[in-house]
Design a protein around this motif. Sequence first.
Motif, PDB file in Angstrom:
ATOM      1  N   ALA A   1       0.831  -1.207   0.000  1.00  0.00           N
ATOM      2  CA  ALA A   1       0.000   0.000   0.000  1.00  0.00           C
ATOM      3  C   ALA A   1       0.864   1.255   0.000  1.00  0.00           C
ATOM      4  O   ALA A   1       0.589   2.208  -0.752  1.00  0.00           O
ATOM      5  N   LEU A   2       1.900   1.281   0.820  1.00  0.00           N
ATOM      6  CA  LEU A   2       2.781   2.448   0.862  1.00  0.00           C
ATOM      7  C   LEU A   2       3.503   2.630  -0.468  1.00  0.00           C
ATOM      8  O   LEU A   2       3.680   3.763  -0.947  1.00  0.00           O
TER       9      LEU A   2
ATOM     10  N   SER B   1       5.680   9.686   7.115  1.00  0.00           N
ATOM     11  CA  SER B   1       7.139   9.492   7.161  1.00  0.00           C
ATOM     12  C   SER B   1       7.587   8.346   6.265  1.00  0.00           C
ATOM     13  O   SER B   1       8.752   7.946   6.293  1.00  0.00           O
ATOM     14  N   GLY B   2       6.673   7.807   5.464  1.00  0.00           N
ATOM     15  CA  GLY B   2       7.010   6.663   4.635  1.00  0.00           C
ATOM     16  C   GLY B   2       7.882   7.010   3.451  1.00  0.00           C
ATOM     17  O   GLY B   2       7.763   8.077   2.856  1.00  0.00           O
ATOM     18  N   ASP B   3       8.788   6.099   3.095  1.00  0.00           N
ATOM     19  CA  ASP B   3       9.636   6.250   1.921  1.00  0.00           C
ATOM     20  C   ASP B   3       9.939   4.867   1.361  1.00  0.00           C
ATOM     21  O   ASP B   3       9.483   3.848   1.884  1.00  0.00           O
ATOM     22  N   PHE B   4      10.704   4.819   0.264  1.00  0.00           N
ATOM     23  CA  PHE B   4      10.996   3.537  -0.367  1.00  0.00           C
ATOM     24  C   PHE B   4      11.814   2.630   0.541  1.00  0.00           C
ATOM     25  O   PHE B   4      11.657   1.404   0.493  1.00  0.00           O
ATOM     26  N   ALA B   5      12.666   3.202   1.364  1.00  0.00           N
ATOM     27  CA  ALA B   5      13.463   2.382   2.285  1.00  0.00           C
ATOM     28  C   ALA B   5      12.554   1.655   3.271  1.00  0.00           C
ATOM     29  O   ALA B   5      12.775   0.477   3.589  1.00  0.00           O
TER      30      ALA B   5
ATOM     31  N   LEU C   1       4.133   5.855  -5.450  1.00  0.00           N
ATOM     32  CA  LEU C   1       4.053   5.964  -6.901  1.00  0.00           C
ATOM     33  C   LEU C   1       3.002   6.990  -7.323  1.00  0.00           C
ATOM     34  O   LEU C   1       3.146   7.655  -8.343  1.00  0.00           O
ATOM     35  N   GLN C   2       1.946   7.109  -6.529  1.00  0.00           N
ATOM     36  CA  GLN C   2       0.897   8.087  -6.810  1.00  0.00           C
ATOM     37  C   GLN C   2       1.250   9.487  -6.315  1.00  0.00           C
ATOM     38  O   GLN C   2       0.524  10.431  -6.580  1.00  0.00           O
TER      39      GLN C   2
ATOM     40  N   SER D   1      13.289  -1.166  -5.457  1.00  0.00           N
ATOM     41  CA  SER D   1      14.626  -0.611  -5.712  1.00  0.00           C
ATOM     42  C   SER D   1      14.677   0.107  -7.053  1.00  0.00           C
ATOM     43  O   SER D   1      15.321   1.158  -7.179  1.00  0.00           O
ATOM     44  N   LEU D   2      14.010  -0.433  -8.063  1.00  0.00           N
ATOM     45  CA  LEU D   2      13.970   0.236  -9.360  1.00  0.00           C
ATOM     46  C   LEU D   2      13.284   1.599  -9.248  1.00  0.00           C
ATOM     47  O   LEU D   2      13.740   2.594  -9.818  1.00  0.00           O
TER      48      LEU D   2
END
Length: 614
Positions: free
Chosen positions: A563-564, A577-581, A569-570, A607-608
């Motif tokens: 979901a995050l 505080s969410g991020d790709f990590a 992406l949206q 990662s991409l």
Amino acid sequence: MESMGLRIDAVGAVKAVRPGRRFVVTALLALAALTACRATHDPAGPGEGTSATVQSTPESPTLPAQKAGTTADPFRGTEEVIVTGSNEGSLLSPGSTAAVAFDAVALDAVDSGIGGPLHARRAAPGYGAWPAEESNLDRYDAFSETGFVTVRDRPLSTFSIDVDTASYSNLRRFLQEGTKPPRGAVRIEEMLNYFRYPTDSPELETSEARPIAVETELFEAPWEPDHRLVRVAIAGRAMPAGELPPRNLVLLVDVSGSMEGPDRLPWVKRGLVELVEHLRARDRVAIVVYAGASGLVLEPTPGNRRDEILAALDRLSAGGSTAGAEGIQLAYHVARRHFDPKGINRVILATDGDFNVGVTSRSELVDLIEKERESGVFLSVLGFGRGNLNDAGMEELADHGNGNYAYVDSPAEARRVLVHEAGSTLVTIARDVKIQAEFNPARVQAYRLIGYENRRLADRDFNDDRKDAGEVGAGHQLTALYEIVPVGVPYESGVDPLKYGGAAASRAAEETKVGRDEEWMTVKLRYQPPQGGRSRKLERAVRGTGRPIAEASESARFTAAVALFGMLLQESEHTGSGDFALVRRLAREALGADERGERAEFVRLVSLAEELRS
């Protein structure tokens, strides 16, 4: 037999009747280029367009006349996003082979997209910004993310379940090509429902008498620790292969010119070949094709006569315009003619959705599908290709045809949908499945449903058995996530306090809930049997304090990660505080058994996406 651009010769081969087509196309391209050059100097508008008359084949029903005043635009009256440009150069990029983990290929073997085509084709964006989108003529419905709703204003949330998975495989294709997915292509509910989750919980036990089960879980929102997430999990009864009823399938294949690409008709044929290999003697399969007109290539044939079926598939070739509505009508006609009241009756449409001849209006196509579904024949849609993908139209046709929509970005994905997920995609065990959540104002001050933007229903629709909703297939697993703001947590609704019925009404509501203050919400699910009839209702209350994210179940942590990822992406305003990590960490710690390698592949896609932003 020959009719308006389509010829089925004596041996059953399908060809376009367009002598000198390459010369014509070349001339048209040259003329278009010359016209474009002149347009920069000539203020005059374009000339009058030409029109063509399409005649139906003898096998097909007569098409309804197009309403006066309508246009040939299949997207008239619908807000949508059209992404413009080209990404043809990456069609055969080694990084574009998706679902490779499903083929037992090591994930590292497909990471060639990193540092290779991905970096070569990417412009250098600013830090933290997406690169410019690789553009094409794909069509996606526009939507607005749903924000938080206060419980005092709307205590009920009602929506139809969604069994489609097209969004995930489509955005996988974008990311592996080094391109940001268009916002309309990112549908979080389809991302969540792409994955398999453990069903060993006692609450998810199913039986013939109880074909659907519901489980809920309350836990901390990892991107906003003061908030809570409620996971609503639905499991459909799995059906062993030996119990599958007879299948009456009509393969409806788009063989128009737009299906000529290497990732279109060739992948359609490979996927259908895999399906045919798993048919039984009591199954029946027919093949209908359409281009400038439609035609019956293979009469309903027993599934054990594979040589005949495969030979018919092998003869298909692409060319011509796209009379999609005529092909749909003929396919339903064939399915009805051989209808099995105790079997699976389904049309499987394989196309890029580029309908441009005959009935092309999206609303008229939907009307046609809704009329045909009353016969008991359901529709599955497989989307192929890029550059002119009609994602919006195909999703809508599947939804109104009591079926599902999947996007095929590789032969492996075709095998996943048509073979390994055949039960959930072909065998319906419950229809018109709706969910309604009621929130307790003593515990919840605001909430939002993550995803399902185009699946919302009016609250009164929940009890209306005439209202169409989604279907659940054998072994289907569905997930919905609510993010809730507990009472006492700072929250700015942006609305002045109510003068009438505000605090007094809230106190009265709370007094009627004596003994229920431990309940956050109640989730209700309503569904009908596959053959229709009176609906049945399930109900479950959500209680507890909410586990820390580290103590939540594996399924809860992975769904939170997915979901995050969709929210990032949206470019959602609710990522906190969410991020790709954080997405990568949550997913890696919730890989589980991952027999097909799909969750590990998800980590690689994260990662991409992060590479594209950095």
